[in-house]
Design a protein around this motif. Structure first.
Motif, PDB file in Angstrom:
ATOM      1  N   ALA A 202       0.821  -1.225   0.000  1.00 46.09           N
ATOM      2  CA  ALA A 202       0.000   0.000   0.000  1.00 46.09           C
ATOM      3  C   ALA A 202       0.851   1.269   0.000  1.00 46.09           C
ATOM      4  O   ALA A 202       0.664   2.177   0.809  1.00 46.09           O
ATOM      5  CB  ALA A 202      -0.959  -0.002   1.198  1.00 46.09           C
ATOM      6  N   TYR A 203       1.778   1.330  -0.953  1.00 44.81           N
ATOM      7  CA  TYR A 203       2.559   2.554  -1.135  1.00 44.81           C
ATOM      8  C   TYR A 203       1.681   3.651  -1.732  1.00 44.81           C
ATOM      9  O   TYR A 203       0.715   3.374  -2.439  1.00 44.81           O
ATOM     10  CB  TYR A 203       3.725   2.305  -2.100  1.00 44.81           C
ATOM     11  N   PHE A 206      -0.250  10.374   0.723  1.00 47.42           N
ATOM     12  CA  PHE A 206      -1.403  10.510   1.612  1.00 47.42           C
ATOM     13  C   PHE A 206      -1.464  11.948   2.132  1.00 47.42           C
ATOM     14  O   PHE A 206      -0.436  12.586   2.371  1.00 47.42           O
ATOM     15  CB  PHE A 206      -1.287   9.503   2.759  1.00 47.42           C
ATOM     16  N   GLN A 335       4.516   3.885   2.817  1.00 51.47           N
ATOM     17  CA  GLN A 335       3.470   2.876   2.922  1.00 51.47           C
ATOM     18  C   GLN A 335       2.370   3.432   3.833  1.00 51.47           C
ATOM     19  O   GLN A 335       2.657   4.132   4.809  1.00 51.47           O
ATOM     20  CB  GLN A 335       4.029   1.583   3.512  1.00 51.47           C
ATOM     21  N   TYR A 336       1.127   3.113   3.521  1.00 50.30           N
ATOM     22  CA  TYR A 336       0.005   3.650   4.302  1.00 50.30           C
ATOM     23  C   TYR A 336       0.132   3.264   5.770  1.00 50.30           C
ATOM     24  O   TYR A 336      -0.189   4.046   6.675  1.00 50.30           O
ATOM     25  CB  TYR A 336      -1.302   3.131   3.720  1.00 50.30           C
ATOM     26  N   SER A 337       0.626   2.055   6.024  1.00 49.09           N
ATOM     27  CA  SER A 337       0.749   1.592   7.411  1.00 49.09           C
ATOM     28  C   SER A 337       1.694   2.485   8.210  1.00 49.09           C
ATOM     29  O   SER A 337       1.467   2.722   9.412  1.00 49.09           O
ATOM     30  CB  SER A 337       1.240   0.147   7.448  1.00 49.09           C
ATOM     31  N   TYR A 357      -5.367  10.930   7.749  1.00 47.81           N
ATOM     32  CA  TYR A 357      -4.721  10.938   6.430  1.00 47.81           C
ATOM     33  C   TYR A 357      -5.444   9.988   5.474  1.00 47.81           C
ATOM     34  O   TYR A 357      -5.756   8.845   5.823  1.00 47.81           O
ATOM     35  CB  TYR A 357      -3.262  10.527   6.555  1.00 47.81           C
ATOM     36  N   PRO A 359      -5.780   8.658   1.133  1.00 45.99           N
ATOM     37  CA  PRO A 359      -4.964   8.512  -0.083  1.00 45.99           C
ATOM     38  C   PRO A 359      -5.188   9.628  -1.090  1.00 45.99           C
ATOM     39  O   PRO A 359      -6.287  10.160  -1.227  1.00 45.99           O
ATOM     40  CB  PRO A 359      -5.435   7.166  -0.663  1.00 45.99           C
ATOM     41  N   GLU A 487     -10.182   2.791   5.325  1.00 45.62           N
ATOM     42  CA  GLU A 487      -9.496   3.476   4.242  1.00 45.62           C
ATOM     43  C   GLU A 487      -8.320   2.653   3.716  1.00 45.62           C
ATOM     44  O   GLU A 487      -8.005   2.698   2.528  1.00 45.62           O
ATOM     45  CB  GLU A 487      -9.029   4.869   4.688  1.00 45.62           C
ATOM     46  N   MET A 488      -7.664   1.892   4.609  1.00 43.21           N
ATOM     47  CA  MET A 488      -6.568   1.021   4.182  1.00 43.21           C
ATOM     48  C   MET A 488      -7.092  -0.111   3.301  1.00 43.21           C
ATOM     49  O   MET A 488      -6.526  -0.429   2.256  1.00 43.21           O
ATOM     50  CB  MET A 488      -5.854   0.432   5.395  1.00 43.21           C
ATOM     51  N   TYR A 491      -8.032   1.295  -0.067  1.00 46.74           N
ATOM     52  CA  TYR A 491      -6.878   1.716  -0.856  1.00 46.74           C
ATOM     53  C   TYR A 491      -6.169   0.519  -1.483  1.00 46.74           C
ATOM     54  O   TYR A 491      -5.690   0.591  -2.615  1.00 46.74           O
ATOM     55  CB  TYR A 491      -5.903   2.510   0.015  1.00 46.74           C
TER      56      TYR A 491
END
Length: 582
Positions: A202-203, A206, A335-337, A357, A359, A487-488, A491
């Motif tokens: 999940a790059y 954001f 990464q989203y994480s 945050y 995406p 949201e994760m 995404y």
């Protein structure tokens, strides 16, 4: 008579010495067949059986987590619930230590000094990556233990080299590197046990959630670099403040500029390799192209216009955590994480839910195709576990790793003790207790802190081999099925994993006759990064371009212009088979 008896005695002593000498390991630092306790003595249990994992008598091992940014563990790594349960099964405890410096630098210092732990977890991306080169050199110099004869005794580790779990090219060029002379030194890590287990990283880019609303911009409509630039410029002009009322940084990254390439990804093509086919059918190295220069000039523009944090190329993850966690950075690329974890550290969403945050995009490739996470069938580079020659007990280390990679051991490490922190659902899958899930879903970071104190999470995070968590439990992270940020989840659907069969061009070009020469000046070290960062901080676009063109000249003139001949070989490789991934 006394002389005769003395002669017989001396002969017997010589025979005993010869027999003892035959049992020692060879010059390749191959692991000994008998296990040793933490002081090097064989265990009683181990001596009774030569096959399969054994139980040891309270062996303690040290493991270095060689990833810049440190490593959070339980405050008591020996007495927490998970460590105790693992010790009951294996007799082994592993205590972890992190670093706050460059991974390559740490590996170099460690191997040079000989001050090494029992186990090391480090990047092993393959090819010409800096850490990979250091590890390969250490193995060839006898600083690592070979494990090929021991692996068959550990069923949960033995398939680490299967094609599909790792790619054919990674296996041939890096795991079975020719300089290893037939030995195996590397345990590839975080590889997919099955297709469903491929990690979606999940790059992306954001943005703080209140920014789009204040500016009247839908972040999902941002697809190109120009649109992103306009979005950032409007955010800068608006005058947003962070949670402490301070002025904001428009955009940042995490450690050492990771991942500033997310901002410029719209200039790239959907590719596996760093080589591009030209109109005449020949192949060129991407940093030698005009597209490369345009991509770097876009980053220069962001820096020059005060949109990209000037500190980001040298900062640590801790500094990034503070900037994102306090809402000081309006945009972040990583990464989203990582972004979500930064906000958990500060409790940002509890006090300021509007700052969550979200995406941007996802953006597209240069030709307008949606961005995806390209993967080979089997990982083509990975984190890895290696065993220095200082490892006090290689079999205890492998026994520990084998257990935590079993379904039982992995479940223990990820969920803790049944009835305490998790229960089984109707399908027999572990699920965290509802009170824990509720807290995690609300972004309460103390829930993760409490789990970590019990030993949950951190152990598996750096010891996992072929990842089967989704296959086993229907979720990769504890709580994903019930408490993963919505949201994760959304995404990852927007930016999916896409796998492909084939052989990467990078795997063939390493066979060039003078590849070691080319690798030294073109792919190793920080030369490219140094030129790029000089360009980013140039006073004018013309100066930035000149610096980047100097880098191109550097590549083409080193070692009597050998790179031109190398590119001819790249073209030959690209045309040598039908299944090339370029």
């Amino acid at each position: 008579m006394k002389k005769k008896l003395l002669s017989i005695f001396l002969c017997l002593m010589m025979v005993a010495t010869l027999v003892s000498g035959c049992s020692k390991t060879d010059g390749n630092k191959k692991a000994e067949s008998q296990p040793a306790d933490s002081k090097g003595a064989s265990t009683t249990d181990a001596a009774t059986d030569t096959k399969g994992p054994k139980k040891f008598d309270d062996v303690k091992l040290k493991m270095l987590i060689c990833w810049n940014g440190g490593f959070k563990t339980a405050s008591d790594q020996y007495n927490n619930e998970v460590a105790k349960a693992i010790r009951e099964k294996t007799g082994v405890t592993v205590e972890f230590e992190g670093i706050m410096m460059s991974e390559t630098e740490k590996l170099n210092l460690m191997f040079a000094s000989g001050d090494m732990p029992d186990i090391i977890n480090a990047p092993y991306w393959g090819g010409s990556a800096g850490e990979t080169a250091v590890i390969k050199k250490a193995a060839s110099e006898g600083r690592l233990l070979a494990i090929e004869d021991l692996l068959p005794n550990y069923p949960n580790l033995a398939n680490s080299y299967d094609v599909g779990i790792v790619s054919q090219s990674y296996l041939e060029n890096d795991l079975n590197y020719k300089g290893f002379n037939g030995h195996k030194y590397i345990l590839p890590q975080e590889t997919p046990g099955d297709t469903a287990d491929v990690t979606n990283w999940a790059y992306g880019v954001f943005v703080r959630g209140d920014v789009p609303g204040a500016l009247g911009i839908d972040p999902t409509t941002i697809k190109t670099a120009d649109q992103l630039y306009d979005f950032m410029e409007k955010a800068k002009e608006h005058g947003f403040k962070d949670v402490n009322g301070n002025d904001c940084i428009v955009a940042t990254t995490y450690h050492d500029g990771w991942d500033s390439t997310g901002y410029s990804i719209n200039f790239s093509e959907k590719k596996f390799s760093n080589y591009v086919k030209q109109a005449d059918g020949t192949y060129n190295y991407i940093p030698l192209t005009e597209d490369y220069i345009k991509r770097q000039l876009f980053i220069w523009k962001l820096v020059n216009q005060g949109l990209l944090d000037v500190e980001c190329f040298k900062q640590s993850d801790a500094q990034a955590d503070e900037k994102v966690g306090n809402g000081t950075a309006l945009f972040a690329s990583a990464q989203y994480s990582s972004v979500i974890n930064s906000t958990k550290l500060t409790g940002l969403y509890s006090a300021h839910p509007e700052m969550k945050y979200v995406p941007v995009g996802p953006m597209t490739y240069k030709d307008g195709q949606p961005i995806v996470q390209l993967e080979q069938n089997g990982r083509a580079g990975s984190p890895a576990i290696i065993f220095p020659s200082t490892c006090s007990n290689i079999e205890a280390a492998l026994t520990y790793l084998d257990y935590v990679n079993s379904e039982e051991g992995a479940r223990l490490c990820q969920y803790g003790i049944e009835g305490d922190t998790y229960t089984l659902n109707a399908d027999g899958q572990p699920r965290l207790n509802k009170d824990i899930l509720t807290r995690k879903a609300a972004g309460d970071s103390s829930a993760d802190d409490e789990l970590r104190e019990k030993g949950i999470g951190y152990i598996l995070g750096r010891t996992l081999q072929a990842d089967k968590r989704f296959t086993w439990w229907g979720e990769i992270g504890a709580g994903d099925a019930d408490a993963a940020p919505a949201e994760m989840v959304a995404y990852k659907i927007e930016r999916p994993v896409e796998r492909a069969d084939g052989y990467p061009l990078e795997g063939l070009v390493q066979n060039y006759k003078d590849y070691d020469k080319v690798k030294k000046f073109a792919f190793e070290g920080t030369t490219q990064k140094d030129y790029e960062q000089r360009a980013y901080f140039a006073k004018s676009e013309a100066e930035a371009r000149s610096i980047l063109e100097d880098y191109q000249k550097y590549l083409l003139t080193q070692d009597n212009g050998i790179f031109k001949d190398y590119l001819k070989y790249v073209t030959e490789c690209a045309n040598s088979r039908d299944d090339i991934l370029d």
